[in-house]
Write a protein that holds these residues in place. Structure first.
Motif, short mmCIF file in Angstrom:
data_model
loop_
_atom_site.label_atom_id
_atom_site.label_comp_id
_atom_site.label_asym_id
_atom_site.label_seq_id
_atom_site.Cartn_x
_atom_site.Cartn_y
_atom_site.Cartn_z
N SER A 265 0.82 -1.21 0.00
CA SER A 265 0.00 0.00 0.00
C SER A 265 0.85 1.26 0.00
CB SER A 265 -0.93 0.00 1.21
OG SER A 265 -1.85 -1.07 1.15
N THR B 148 -1.06 4.72 -1.23
CA THR B 148 -2.29 4.61 -0.45
C THR B 148 -2.04 4.96 1.00
OG1 THR B 148 -3.04 2.82 -1.90
CG2 THR B 148 -4.17 3.05 0.20
N LEU C 297 -3.48 2.11 -8.59
CA LEU C 297 -2.82 3.41 -8.66
C LEU C 297 -2.83 3.96 -10.08
CD1 LEU C 297 -0.94 5.69 -7.57
CD2 LEU C 297 0.99 4.15 -8.03
N ARG D 299 -7.48 8.57 1.08
CA ARG D 299 -7.43 7.99 -0.27
C ARG D 299 -8.81 7.93 -0.90
NH1 ARG D 299 -9.52 3.56 -3.07
NH2 ARG D 299 -9.12 2.15 -1.32
N ARG E 174 -4.91 8.68 -4.35
CA ARG E 174 -3.59 8.29 -3.85
C ARG E 174 -2.56 9.38 -4.12
NH1 ARG E 174 -6.28 4.16 -6.00
NH2 ARG E 174 -6.47 2.23 -4.77
#
Length: 550
Positions: free
Chosen positions: A69, A74, A212, A540, A545
């Motif tokens: 992450s 994130t 992403l 997020r 992100r």
């Protein structure tokens, strides 16, 4: 505060600790490492009974399951870390930011070098610390399997710094691909992402990267929308092959729908500057896969300190340290090893079968009755967990089923087992002896178990609670370590996850993702990290992100 003195290269503990040691009131526990095993031990250890020294080059704990992450922006890197000094605050624990370079189990000392960044005119300090008990919890490093070019051309995903570098390089790739004078072919060449390893870390990173890219970056870099390629290379038949096959198939189908190229049955021969050389196992054909960024997330390797120590204690040809069921390093008094740097060698029943038979034969007539067999099985089940594992895996109701399976049970009143029939009844049980996986879950449970052993050591010395000794009289001091599996998660992207929980329960979809959120939030080591992780997830959802290169 704790006053530290260094004399003749030997680290002297605080005065109060030295006085306690001289009067024999306390023993010293040295813990190497601040990972899952070390911190779990540290949090539950009663420091009023011991003087505790923690040595690690990393002065923080990392919640490693959330590293993927961080690569996607994130989570912030500091959100999944907790300072060791905050964990040990207001406790009788001394922490040293240093790296252990040698373990001398004969003199019971460890040699360390401080890791603080210093000026050239101020060299690093080498010092030694003595111990009564040593806990080795240094973890492992990534295993390249000797593949040429991996260390030079691939990113690893073991530390926070690795995740930060990956995130920076992903953003760099998109910035580079957005130069207006590039051709379509040149743009695609800068956006080829390759992940080697189809385990949980590789799959989760590929899923996070996909989210992403297609939820955030393609909106910020519109010219790259059709130029991105993500490839996942797996040497086995399926990705997530440690999960239920339904999860593996669903993950592969989802990745196919998302456009992630999953290459199974592929062996990586070498990693060159801009391409991975693979061989398809079925056809034997060599295939070159270009990349702009490659992440290697397969295999665990032995750290140099552990390799050196294994040579000293006669475990030279092993991959990790061998311990017994009480996590004690074989052949080393007062030395324990937990986490990824060690593995438990479960004692086999066949090694002790003669002693077990003598223990069971109460009347010493060389024959076991049914009652003697039943009593013997109940007595040794705690010592040999493979008995219960065998019963479960073969769907047997109880230990009497072992006699049925071995065709030794006719009329119950007529059951008579000599040593050969007894061996035959238990001959297959050792086949269930398995190594524990190198996971955070195992390491954390081992640390907690070892803390309880240390806390109850004096009491259990007088009142042993372990199983009956087969080769001697009395009982073992403690129950052996037993791993309890609480399940596994695999986030698959798009707010979907797969969960395999105890009882062969499999769940796939959005509900599993929310379960993943709640479990990982509850497993944080402090309320601070719970809050900041929850804040990052909320941020997020609202703002997307992070795509900065910092």
């Amino acid at each position: 505060g704790l006053a530290i003195a260094i004399s003749d290269g030997v680290l002297n503990p605080p005065l109060a600790v030295a006085q306690d040691k001289n009067t024999g009131k306390k023993k010293k526990i040295v813990i190497l490492g601040t990972g899952w095993a070390g911190v779990s031990l540290l949090k539950d250890l009663d420091d009023k009974q011991y003087d505790v020294v923690v040595i690690s080059p990393r002065n923080y704990f990392v919640f490693t399951p959330l590293l993927p992450s961080v690569t996607a922006g994130t989570l912030e890197p500091r959100s999944i870390t907790e300072p060791v000094r905050r964990i040990v605050a207001h406790r009788n624990v001394m922490y040293c930011e240093a790296e252990c370079t040698n373990i001398d189990h004969v003199t019971k000392t460890v040699t360390c070098v401080d890791c603080a960044e210093t000026k050239p005119s101020r060299p690093h300090v080498e010092f030694k610390i003595d111990y009564d008990y040593l806990v080795i919890a240094v973890g492992c490093q990534t295993n390249t399997f000797g593949t040429p070019g991996v260390a030079e051309n691939c990113h690893f995903l073991k530390e926070v710094e690795d995740a930060e570098r990956i995130h920076q390089n992903v953003v760099d790739c998109f910035e580079s691909a957005s130069i207006p004078t590039l051709s379509d072919a040149e743009r695609r060449a800068r956006l080829n992402f390759v992940v080697v390893g189809g385990g949980p870390t590789g799959v989760e990173f590929a899923a996070e990267l996909y989210d992403l890219v297609y939820e955030d970056l393609v909106d910020l870099y519109p010219v790259t929308r059709d130029a991105v390629s993500i490839t996942l290379i797996q040497s086995g038949d399926h990705i997530l092959n440690m999960f239920d096959e339904r999860i593996s198939k669903y993950a592969e189908d989802k990745f196919k729908r998302d456009g992630i190229n999953v290459q199974t049955n592929c062996h990586v021969n070498a990693v060159k500057e801009n391409e991975v050389e693979t061989t398809e196992k079925k056809s034997g054909q060599t295939v070159m896969i270009p990349f702009s960024l490659a992440v290697w997330s397969t295999g665990i390797g032995t750290r140099p300190l552990i390799r050196k120590f294994m040579e000293q204690v006669g475990q030279k040809n092993r991959r990790v340290l061998a311990t017994d069921e009480w996590l004690r390093v074989r052949g080393c008094e007062g030395v324990f090893a937990v986490g990824d740097c060690a593995t438990i060698e479960q004692r086999k029943i066949m090694e002790d079968i003669t002693y077990i038979f003598k223990l069971a034969d109460k009347d010493q007539n060389g024959i076991l009755s049914l009652e003697e067999f039943k009593e013997a099985m109940e007595t040794i089940r705690g010592r040999y967990p493979q008995i219960d594992m065998y019963l479960k895996s073969h769907h047997l109701a109880n230990t009497m089923s072992l006699l049925h399976e071995a065709k030794q049970l006719g009329q119950e009143s007529e059951v008579e087992l000599d040593i050969d029939k007894f061996k035959q009844a238990l001959a297959q049980v050792d086949s269930e002896t398995k190594l524990l996986p190198a996971t955070a879950q195992v390491a954390a449970q081992q640390g907690t178990y070892l803390a309880r052993c240390f806390n109850d050591m004096d009491y259990c010395e007088e009142h042993p609670e372990g199983p009956v000794r087969v080769r001697a009289s009395g009982r073992h001091r403690f129950q052996p370590f037993r791993y309890k599996h609480f399940g596994m998660f695999a986030p698959l992207g798009g707010e979907e996850a797969a969960a395999e929980l105890p009882g062969d329960w499999v769940s796939i979809g959005r509900s599993s993702m929310w379960l993943w959120y709640s479990v990982y939030l509850s497993k944080q080591v402090s309320w601070r990290t719970r809050f900041v992780v929850l804040f990052d997830w909320t941020k997020r959802f609202v703002f997307g992100r992070d795509s900065t290169r910092i």
